[in-house]
Design a protein around this motif. Structure first.
Motif, PDB file in Angstrom:
ATOM      1  N   ARG A  73      31.758  71.883  58.587  1.00 28.20           N
ATOM      2  CA  ARG A  73      31.157  73.153  59.013  1.00 28.20           C
ATOM      3  C   ARG A  73      30.605  73.912  57.811  1.00 28.20           C
ATOM      4  N   HIS A  74      31.352  73.886  56.711  1.00 25.26           N
ATOM      5  CA  HIS A  74      30.876  74.511  55.474  1.00 25.26           C
ATOM      6  C   HIS A  74      29.548  73.869  55.053  1.00 25.26           C
ATOM      7  N   ASN A  75      29.510  72.536  55.028  1.00 22.22           N
ATOM      8  CA  ASN A  75      28.292  71.844  54.598  1.00 22.22           C
ATOM      9  C   ASN A  75      27.111  72.175  55.499  1.00 22.22           C
ATOM     10  N   VAL A  93      30.034  78.972  58.315  1.00 25.08           N
ATOM     11  CA  VAL A  93      30.845  79.201  57.118  1.00 25.08           C
ATOM     12  C   VAL A  93      32.104  79.993  57.463  1.00 25.08           C
ATOM     13  N   ASN A  94      31.975  81.000  58.315  1.00 25.41           N
ATOM     14  CA  ASN A  94      33.173  81.746  58.714  1.00 25.41           C
ATOM     15  C   ASN A  94      34.141  80.867  59.496  1.00 25.41           C
ATOM     16  N   ASP A  95      33.613  79.956  60.311  1.00 28.01           N
ATOM     17  CA  ASP A  95      34.468  79.007  61.014  1.00 28.01           C
ATOM     18  C   ASP A  95      35.193  78.115  60.009  1.00 28.01           C
ATOM     19  N   ALA A  96      34.487  77.658  58.982  1.00 28.35           N
ATOM     20  CA  ALA A  96      35.121  76.837  57.942  1.00 28.35           C
ATOM     21  C   ALA A  96      36.251  77.598  57.262  1.00 28.35           C
ATOM     22  N   ILE A  97      36.012  78.859  56.947  1.00 30.82           N
ATOM     23  CA  ILE A  97      37.040  79.675  56.288  1.00 30.82           C
ATOM     24  C   ILE A  97      38.275  79.804  57.178  1.00 30.82           C
TER      25      ILE A  97
END
Length: 183
Positions: A73-75, A93-97
């Protein structure tokens, strides 16, 4: 960043994994690696295709949260930033965090790296003060976790140059540009 030989090796490993019936998680991680490789070779559509396939495999076979999903998800979020899809990037990015927070230790360097990319999103939203703190923390975390001369640190330095140029702070932009040149 990787070279053509590593791309060939990744593709061969993925083909061998598929042929041998090796785990879907392994295949998903190989696809994610191919995506990251393509992204750094400036092939964004190919990159997003690989990472999207990786996420689809992972979501189908392993719907639970896992740090590898956070990385995917970050990528995709980073790739979405590059494509100018800032709202999509913010969600990814927020989901990755969130996933990293649930699946890793708080000081895991990828947490800081992802927060740095929230800063990049803030940069694109014109929120320079918020962006600066997040991006500097992201750079510090990336350097602490991977070293000063890695692609992760270089990417964040590049975004800091962009931030300071947009913000009208050429001396700070020059500092990070010099750091890029010396690493």
């Amino acid at each position: 960043q990787s070279d053509p030989e590593s791309t060939v090796a990744l593709k061969q490993a993925l083909a061998a994994a598929e042929k041998a019936g090796l785990g879907v998680l392994f295949q998903a991680e190989m696809l994610n690696s191919l995506g990251w490789d393509a992204y750094h070779k400036k092939r964004p559509q190919e990159a997003m295709s690989y990472v999207s396939r990786a996420m689809a495999l992972h979501d189908e076979y392993f719907p639970e949260k896992h740090s590898s999903v956070a990385l995917m998800r970050h990528n995709l979020g980073v790739m979405s930033i590059a494509a100018g899809k800032i709202e999509e990037a913010e969600i990814l990015v927020n989901d990755a965090i969130e996933i990293y927070a649930e699946t890793t230790e708080p000081d895991f360097w990828r947490n800081a790296n992802s927060l740095g990319f929230v800063g990049v999103i803030k940069l694109h939203q014109g929120k320079y003060e918020e962006a600066e703190k997040l991006m500097l923390d992201g750079l510090d975390g990336s350097v602490a976790g991977t070293g000063p001369d890695t692609v992760y640190a270089e990417d964040m330095r590049g975004y800091l140059v962009e931030l300071y140029e947009r913000w009208g702070k050429p001396d700070l932009a020059a500092r990070y540009r010099r750091q890029q040149a010396s690493s």
